[in-house]
Design an enzyme around this catalytic site. Structure first.
Site, mmCIF file in Angstrom:
data_model
loop_
_atom_site.group_PDB
_atom_site.id
_atom_site.type_symbol
_atom_site.label_atom_id
_atom_site.label_comp_id
_atom_site.label_asym_id
_atom_site.label_seq_id
_atom_site.Cartn_x
_atom_site.Cartn_y
_atom_site.Cartn_z
ATOM 1 N N HIS A 179 0.860 -1.183 0.000
ATOM 2 C CA HIS A 179 0.000 0.000 0.000
ATOM 3 C C HIS A 179 0.898 1.235 0.000
ATOM 4 C CE1 HIS A 179 -3.470 -2.542 1.771
ATOM 5 N NE2 HIS A 179 -3.617 -2.402 0.468
ATOM 6 N N ARG A 181 0.947 4.507 0.492
ATOM 7 C CA ARG A 181 1.080 5.598 1.454
ATOM 8 C C ARG A 181 1.686 5.177 2.792
ATOM 9 N NH1 ARG A 181 -5.376 6.564 2.482
ATOM 10 N NH2 ARG A 181 -5.892 4.570 3.481
ATOM 11 N N GLU A 182 1.922 3.901 2.984
ATOM 12 C CA GLU A 182 2.414 3.393 4.272
ATOM 13 C C GLU A 182 3.941 3.455 4.305
ATOM 14 O OE1 GLU A 182 0.497 -0.433 4.532
ATOM 15 O OE2 GLU A 182 -1.503 0.456 4.359
ATOM 16 N N ARG A 237 -3.093 4.957 -2.084
ATOM 17 C CA ARG A 237 -2.937 3.602 -1.544
ATOM 18 C C ARG A 237 -2.771 2.542 -2.633
ATOM 19 N NH1 ARG A 237 -5.515 0.172 2.774
ATOM 20 N NH2 ARG A 237 -6.643 -1.546 1.793
ATOM 21 N N ARG A 255 -6.156 -6.738 -2.257
ATOM 22 C CA ARG A 255 -7.472 -7.354 -2.436
ATOM 23 C C ARG A 255 -7.535 -8.082 -3.770
ATOM 24 N NH1 ARG A 255 -7.149 -5.584 1.903
ATOM 25 N NH2 ARG A 255 -8.668 -4.446 3.184
ATOM 26 N N HIS A 306 2.916 -3.995 6.562
ATOM 27 C CA HIS A 306 2.027 -2.852 6.340
ATOM 28 C C HIS A 306 2.173 -1.862 7.500
ATOM 29 C CE1 HIS A 306 -0.673 -5.073 3.358
ATOM 30 N NE2 HIS A 306 0.043 -6.061 3.887
ATOM 31 N N TYR A 308 -0.886 1.097 9.487
ATOM 32 C CA TYR A 308 -0.442 1.129 10.861
ATOM 33 C C TYR A 308 -1.460 0.397 11.730
ATOM 34 C CZ TYR A 308 -4.069 4.811 11.382
ATOM 35 O OH TYR A 308 -5.264 5.502 11.383
ATOM 36 N N TYR A 358 -10.830 -7.372 10.577
ATOM 37 C CA TYR A 358 -12.091 -7.521 9.838
ATOM 38 C C TYR A 358 -11.904 -8.530 8.720
ATOM 39 C CZ TYR A 358 -9.504 -3.995 7.116
ATOM 40 O OH TYR A 358 -8.524 -3.314 6.441
ATOM 41 N N GLU A 380 1.317 -5.028 10.843
ATOM 42 C CA GLU A 380 0.900 -3.624 10.770
ATOM 43 C C GLU A 380 1.809 -2.892 11.760
ATOM 44 O OE1 GLU A 380 -1.221 -2.118 8.860
ATOM 45 O OE2 GLU A 380 -2.608 -3.651 8.113
#
Length: 419
Positions: A179, A181-182, A237, A255, A306, A308, A358, A380
């Site tokens: 991702h 922006r991480e 992202r 995904r 990843h 956060y 989730y 994370e």
């Protein structure tokens, strides 16, 4: 610093970069199922252009929402009207972005004058790729830089392979930055690669591992997205592929894997940050990794990093049923985060993706587990929301250093428990 920040702000205007002036990140400490339903309704309100950094999933986790300045009044009014308590985590997102950019410019000038690489700073793609060449040159008998394909926008994708010889030996996979922006993820990957290279021959346990196994590191798993997050939209992202029939670009590369593809926790809306794409492995960045893993055929661990939230997770995400090796994976993960916490006392939670956060379909570690890579984990990293995706650069080395303790434990366990 103020003068440099002003200069950076002017550059932003000239290059038409997305700005976040007056945008806030607000936190809701969810107290009830009713709150979750209200927040999910808010999430569906497309006109307000909300960016849920942490999604409404349970009363065990807070919800962090990046709210554009133009929607602040409406969102706060909605929350107050429904008696949903909230607090402001970031009062002006653009201030943090400007500060981050100014620090990067300062670091760039320092590195240029000192002809050195600062592992405690964020870097653009070109600098990281150039640093990889330096690492290989400094450790030619251990490290190679291998191109595994190109991206949608025709950028090369490189893995660093750490090996002391042999063909298709048992291997460990580590990727960072899927991702875009991480940024602390990619920065941690750079620090970790350097740690592995420099500690080989002096750290007995790591040396033993690399004498029998290989490590593959993909530091920039989403190069196009990473570049875009530096040049156009700090909060980007996804990948940068075009979506047929839509003005919105990109697919969520976590995904897009063939593991419960298109199920719960992934969106069919191309404008969503969780858009799963038109088909499994449609994204060339994902397909490049799949091809390497499958052609190699002897990976024993797959670790994706990843940010956060400070979590260490294992399969599954696409279903809430337990993985066959759930008890072992949980015990290994718990021991790893126990090691991590010894350095600064940083607290991590451990569990399956579905149960700890989730249900999320099409994720990489579910795919790797389903193709037989037993020790599949996802980190994370820091923090738990004070800065979120804009983690200050002065936390890079502490984050990477503590994460290494957990990573090393996972790797040692894989070495000592062959299958």
């Amino acid at each position: 610093m103020k003068g440099l920040a002003l200069f950076v702000a002017l550059l932003v205007v000239v290059h038409c970069e997305k700005v976040f002036i007056g945008d806030q990140v607000i936190r809701v400490n969810v107290e009830s199922e009713e709150h979750i339903h209200l927040l999910r309704a808010l999430e569906r309100e497309q006109d307000w252009e909300l960016d849920f950094w942490l999604q409404p999933v349970s009363t065990d986790f807070p919800v962090d929402i990046h709210v554009p300045y133009s929607s602040l009044y409406a969102v706060k009014d909605y929350l107050r009207a429904h008696n949903v308590p909230y607090s402001v985590m970031i009062k002006n997102l653009q201030e943090l972005v400007d500060e981050e950019k100014a620090q990067m410019e300062e670091n760039k000038m320092r590195e240029r004058s000192s002809k050195s690489f600062n592992f405690g700073a964020y870097h653009p793609l070109e600098t990281i790729y150039s640093w990889m060449d330096t690492l290989v040159a400094d450790h030619p008998k251990l490290v190679t830089k291998e191109k595994i394909g190109t991206t949608y926008e025709n950028r090369p994708m490189y893995v660093l392979k750490f090996s002391t010889g042999g063909d298709r030996r048992p291997a460990i996979w580590v990727d960072t930055g899927i991702h875009a922006r991480e940024w602390v993820s990619q920065a941690t990957g750079v620090w970790t690669a350097n740690k592995i290279a420099t500690d080989y021959g002096t750290d007995a346990s790591l040396t033993s591992l690399l004498d029998t196994m290989d490590i593959y590191m993909l530091i920039l798993a989403n190069p196009d997205g990473y570049v875009h997050s530096h040049t156009n939209d700090r909060m980007w992202r996804k990948t940068r592929s075009l979506n047929s029939g839509s003005m919105c670009r990109g697919v969520d590369p976590n995904r897009n894997w063939n593991a419960g593809f298109g199920g719960p926790g992934a969106s069919r809306n191309p404008c969503s940050d969780s858009y799963h794409g038109p088909s499994a492995h449609s994204e060339v960045e994902v397909k490049n990794v799949v091809n390497l893993i499958q052609s190699h055929g002897n990976f024993k661990s797959f670790i994706s990093v990843h940010a956060y939230s400070q979590l260490l997770m294992y399969p599954y995400g696409y279903t809430c049923k337990d993985a066959y090796n759930q008890a072992e994976l949980h015990a290994v993960g718990k021991a790893a985060v126990d090691k991590l916490s010894t350095l600064y006392g940083t607290s991590y939670k451990v569990g399956s993706i579905c149960k700890i956060i989730y249900q999320a379909s099409g994720g990489s570690i579910d795919w790797s587990y389903d193709v037989g890579i037993k020790y599949s984990f996802a980190f994370e990293l820091r923090d738990t929301g004070r800065y979120g995706f804009i983690l200050p650069a002065n936390q890079i080395i502490p984050t990477a250093t503590e994460t290494w303790l957990a990573l090393k434990h996972l790797m040692e366990y894989v070495r000592d428990n062959p299958y």
